[in-house]
Design an enzyme around this catalytic site. Structure first.
Site, PDB file in Angstrom:
ATOM      1  N   GLU A 100      -7.287 -10.738  -6.241  1.00 25.14           N
ATOM      2  CA  GLU A 100      -8.422  -9.801  -6.355  1.00 25.14           C
ATOM      3  C   GLU A 100      -8.737  -9.511  -7.819  1.00 25.14           C
ATOM      4  O   GLU A 100      -9.900  -9.419  -8.217  1.00 25.14           O
ATOM      5  CB  GLU A 100      -8.104  -8.496  -5.614  1.00 25.14           C
ATOM      6  CG  GLU A 100      -8.134  -8.680  -4.103  1.00 25.14           C
ATOM      7  CD  GLU A 100      -7.589  -7.456  -3.373  1.00 25.14           C
ATOM      8  OE1 GLU A 100      -8.303  -6.911  -2.541  1.00 25.14           O
ATOM      9  OE2 GLU A 100      -6.445  -7.044  -3.633  1.00 25.14           O
ATOM     10  N   SER A 118       0.861  -1.180   0.000  1.00 28.41           N
ATOM     11  CA  SER A 118       0.000   0.000   0.000  1.00 28.41           C
ATOM     12  C   SER A 118       0.895   1.227   0.000  1.00 28.41           C
ATOM     13  O   SER A 118       1.959   1.234   0.619  1.00 28.41           O
ATOM     14  CB  SER A 118      -0.864  -0.021   1.251  1.00 28.41           C
ATOM     15  OG  SER A 118      -1.303   1.295   1.551  1.00 28.41           O
TER      16      SER A 118
END
Ligand code: ARG
Length: 457
Positions: free
Chosen positions: A290, A277
């Site tokens: 994902e 992140s």
């Protein structure tokens, strides 16, 4: 630039129309199949006496030159020439003059495009098949490594019953095997040559279509020229099967994403397959999984897009059918990369067996308690009720099932004896499911052997 069909027209094509109708920007992916089809068509024309041997040889030689130029990226594609078929034909005419003008005898782009697409798909589906196989082999390898471990199987995302970890991986192997069967099945229907059907009615020259089919490795011929040029069900079927594979990958991806959370901690994904992140330094995100999950959306979209295009189309060919290609290419590319991604993730997956085992006890064994009573002669519904009351009791007391004493159990039924504690273990619970297709270790080992034989391992 003169278009191959310009004879009937008095005006130049509007620029907008050229832009709007062109397909060469995407259908050039069919270029090699188009050349393959051209060469087979030339040979068929020669056999039918339409071309002399010398003419056929010259055409084939030039088509082979074009093939090399296309592969090396030298070939110049022109939007004004609309599609892949006319680009190649126009260049052939450019180089061979009148001889090039003979290539399109007894052929229409309508039978040509369907042939190109089938040739392309036959090749591409073999690639999907081999990726599905690699995925299944990866799953069988994981099963072999995890047959000694138990995990909770979930229903309603609630812990249900203990199963062998291998049993879970074999479930997915079974799912992807069915996908492969679906592809083989649609492949049989796809494997029919349209060439020789012309625009819609067949062709005037005595083409030996069986010869063309052999040249192009088609197993059969389409039996009706209207059908051959109008239908795209083979693409709809492909998009459906690819959408289904996407659905399966998305479920597997979802499981692994959940299992990889701190809360579950059942698996650990390799660093090299995760991303970080930009704001939270602690994050290690399962982005590959994902995206595999997320790409299911476009796979479904592509299927619905083509089904909608096909709906209520009047027989036979209509230009609407040109809209079949982008969804098809996109779904194929999406599935190929998603399968590659999933194989990588599974190959790098670490399984945290102790966490799986920890989660497999307590109330997951309650059904075993009910079955214990059944073996002592209590009817199942009564046994189920007694076991349910024990759950309620334990929740109230804040105790685990493992902590219950014989005295406490006896309050619920006089049938409980000391031997009940032998069954209150996840492995024992799993191993009682010896039924064909069940999760007992010996049965799972048998299933692994069958899988290995079927996969040629
Ligand atoms: N680009 C067209 C397609 O993909 C090729 C066939 C065009 N045929 C025609 N008669 N305009 O469908």
């Amino acid at each position: 630039m003169e278009k191959p069909w310009s004879g009937r027209f008095k005006e130049e094509t509007d620029k907008f129309v050229e832009e709007f109708t062109e397909s060469v920007s995407f259908d050039r992916r069919l270029a090699l199949e188009d050349i393959e089809g051209d060469i087979a068509h030339v040979k068929t024309l020669q056999k039918a006496g339409v071309l002399t041997r010398e003419e056929a040889e010259k055409l084939i030689k030039e088509l082979e030159n074009l093939r090399k130029e296309i592969i090396s990226g030298k070939f110049e594609w022109k939007k004004e020439l609309e599609d892949v078929h006319m680009n190649i034909e126009a260049e052939l005419i450019n180089r061979l003059g009148n001889l090039g003008r003979k290539l399109h005898t007894a052929r229409s782009r309508n039978d040509q495009v369907a042939t190109d697409e089938k040739l392309f798909l036959k090749k591409k589906l073999r690639e999907v098949q081999s990726l599905l196989k690699r995925l299944r082999v990866t799953l069988v390898n994981l099963a072999e490594k995890t047959v000694d471990f138990v995990m909770p199987a979930y229903t309603h995302l609630q812990r249900a019953q203990p199963v062998r970890v291998a049993h879970y991986f074999l479930a997915y192997r079974e799912i992807f095997l069915k996908d492969a069967e679906r592809i083989s099945d649609l492949y049989r229907r796809l494997d029919e040559l349209p060439l020789g059907s012309g625009a819609v009615a067949g062709v005037d020259f005595p083409l030996d279509r069986f010869f063309t089919a052999r040249e192009l490795n088609f197993n059969r011929l389409t039996k009706n020229s209207i059908y051959a040029t109008a239908e795209r069900d083979f693409i709809a079927e492909t998009l459906f099967v690819l959408a289904l594979i996407g659905q399966h990958l998305s479920r597997l991806a979802e499981d692994l994403i959940i299992w990889n959370t701190e809360e579950f901690g059942f698996v650990d994904l390799p660093d090299k397959l995760c991303t970080g992140s930009s704001i939270m330094p602690q994050k290690k995100n399962p982005d590959v999984l994902e995206l595999i999950r997320g790409k299911t959306g476009r796979l479904y979209g592509n299927l619905v897009s083509l089904l909608t295009t096909l709906k209520a189309l009047p027989m036979a060919y209509n230009r609407d059918l040109q809209e079949d290609k982008e969804p098809l290419f996109d779904s194929l590319d999406t599935i190929v990369s998603s399968l590659e991604g999933m194989i990588k993730v599974l190959e790098g997956l670490s399984i945290r067996e102790h966490r799986l085992k920890e989660a497999s006890g307590n109330f997951l064994l309650i059904t075993d308690l009910a079955n214990y009573l059944v073996e002592k002669g209590v009817p199942f519904r009564t046994a189920h009720h007694i076991a349910g009351s024990i759950v309620a009791y334990l929740i109230e007391k804040g105790k685990l099932l493992e902590e219950i004493t014989l005295e406490e159990l006896k309050q619920f039924s006089e049938h409980f004896e000391e031997d009940v504690f032998k069954i209150l273990k996840p492995e024992v619970s799993a191993d009682r499911k010896k039924v064909y297709g069940g999760t007992a270790k010996e049965e799972v080992l048998r299933q692994i052997e069958v899988a290995k034989t079927e996969e040629g391992l």
